[in-house]
Design an enzyme around this catalytic site. Structure first.
Site, PDB file in Angstrom:
ATOM      1  CG  ASP A  35      -1.622   1.249   1.509  1.00 27.80           C
ATOM      2  OD1 ASP A  35      -2.282   1.742   0.580  1.00 27.80           O
ATOM      3  OD2 ASP A  35      -1.520   1.776   2.634  1.00 27.80           O
ATOM      4  CG  ASP A  66      -1.173   8.049   0.934  1.00 25.63           C
ATOM      5  OD1 ASP A  66      -0.096   8.664   0.915  1.00 25.63           O
ATOM      6  OD2 ASP A  66      -2.070   8.234   0.099  1.00 25.63           O
TER       7      ASP A  66
END
EC number: 5.4.2.8
Length: 246
Positions: free
Chosen positions: A9, A11
């Site tokens: 991922d 952020d």
């Protein structure tokens, strides 16, 4: 040779929210590549935002970049696969949902509202109660407020009751710190797995892995070893442990 892949991922995992990648993260990802791990990033964001966060051309070191949950597939800066939400959801339903959200947000009593409340991306709709134009100070205020008042979760429940249906099943999930992502149920981040071919070992690292978060489906996929992280420093520590075992 065993084919191993690390999928990240963005952020809250590779970077702090909406910030650029740290040199410590770059260094350990390069070490992973030297150990014959392929690396990929999957994010709900647009490709241009991902590219900006993976600054100084570092994006070129990723084997795959999956933007908008993996519905936009890039290999070495070249788009090789793209899905369009307008081909999956009728325009009348999209319009009604956008209009509903704008009215709902207009009536919210939250600390700040800064504009760009709805962002129509290629394959998902991003709904942002404080507005994507908010500053970092505004963002922190909303995050704190949302942790107490559950603004996003309440809106998610309302949207599910209003717009999810058997003939057009949709997912409504918390995206990042301040948004909600809406997309066809089949287009969660786990769709990225369909683009990588046969892989012996797949690790996924994300921060939003709880049910209702946009990392939940890929984290729990049967072909994936899921890792929950609390930020990029925790990611570095977990990768150090993984490399020590490799």
């Amino acid at each position: 040779m065993v084919r191993q892949m690390l999928i990240f991922d963005m952020d809250g995992t590779l970077t702090d929210p909406v910030q650029v990648i740290n040199n410590d993260v770059k260094d350990i990802l390069r070490r992973c590549k030297r150990k014959n791990f392929e690396i990929a990033v999957v994010s709900g964001s647009k490709y241009e935002k991902i590219k900006g966060q993976l600054n100084d051309g570092f994006i070129d070191e990723f084997d795959y970049v999956f933007s908008e949950n993996g519905t936009q597939v890039y290999v070495k800066n070249v788009l090789v696969k793209s899905l369009d939400i307008t081909e999956a959801i009728p325009e009348t339903k999209l319009r009604k949902m956008v209009e509903f959200c704008l009215r709902y947000i207009a009536d919210l009593d939250i600390p700040t509202k800064r504009g760009t409340f709805i962002e129509h991306r290629k394959s998902l709709i991003n709904i942002c109660p404080p507005g994507r134009n908010c500053s970092m100070v505004d963002r922190r205020r909303f995050v704190e407020y949302d942790s107490i008042h559950h603004v996003r979760q309440k809106l998610i429940q309302v949207l599910k009751s209003q717009f999810d249906s058997d003939d057009c099943p949709l997912s409504f999930v918390a995206g990042g710190q301040i948004s909600i992502d809406v997309y066809p149920k089949a287009w969660s981040k786990s769709i990225a797995l369909s683009h990588i071919g046969k892989c012996d070992v797949i690790h996924f690292f994300g921060d939003n892995t709880r049910e209702g978060g946009n990392d939940f489906e890929i984290y729990n996929h049967p072909d994936v070893i899921g890792h929950t992280v609390t930020g990029y420093k925790d990611l570095v520590n977990q990768l150090e442990e993984l490399l020590a075992k490799s």
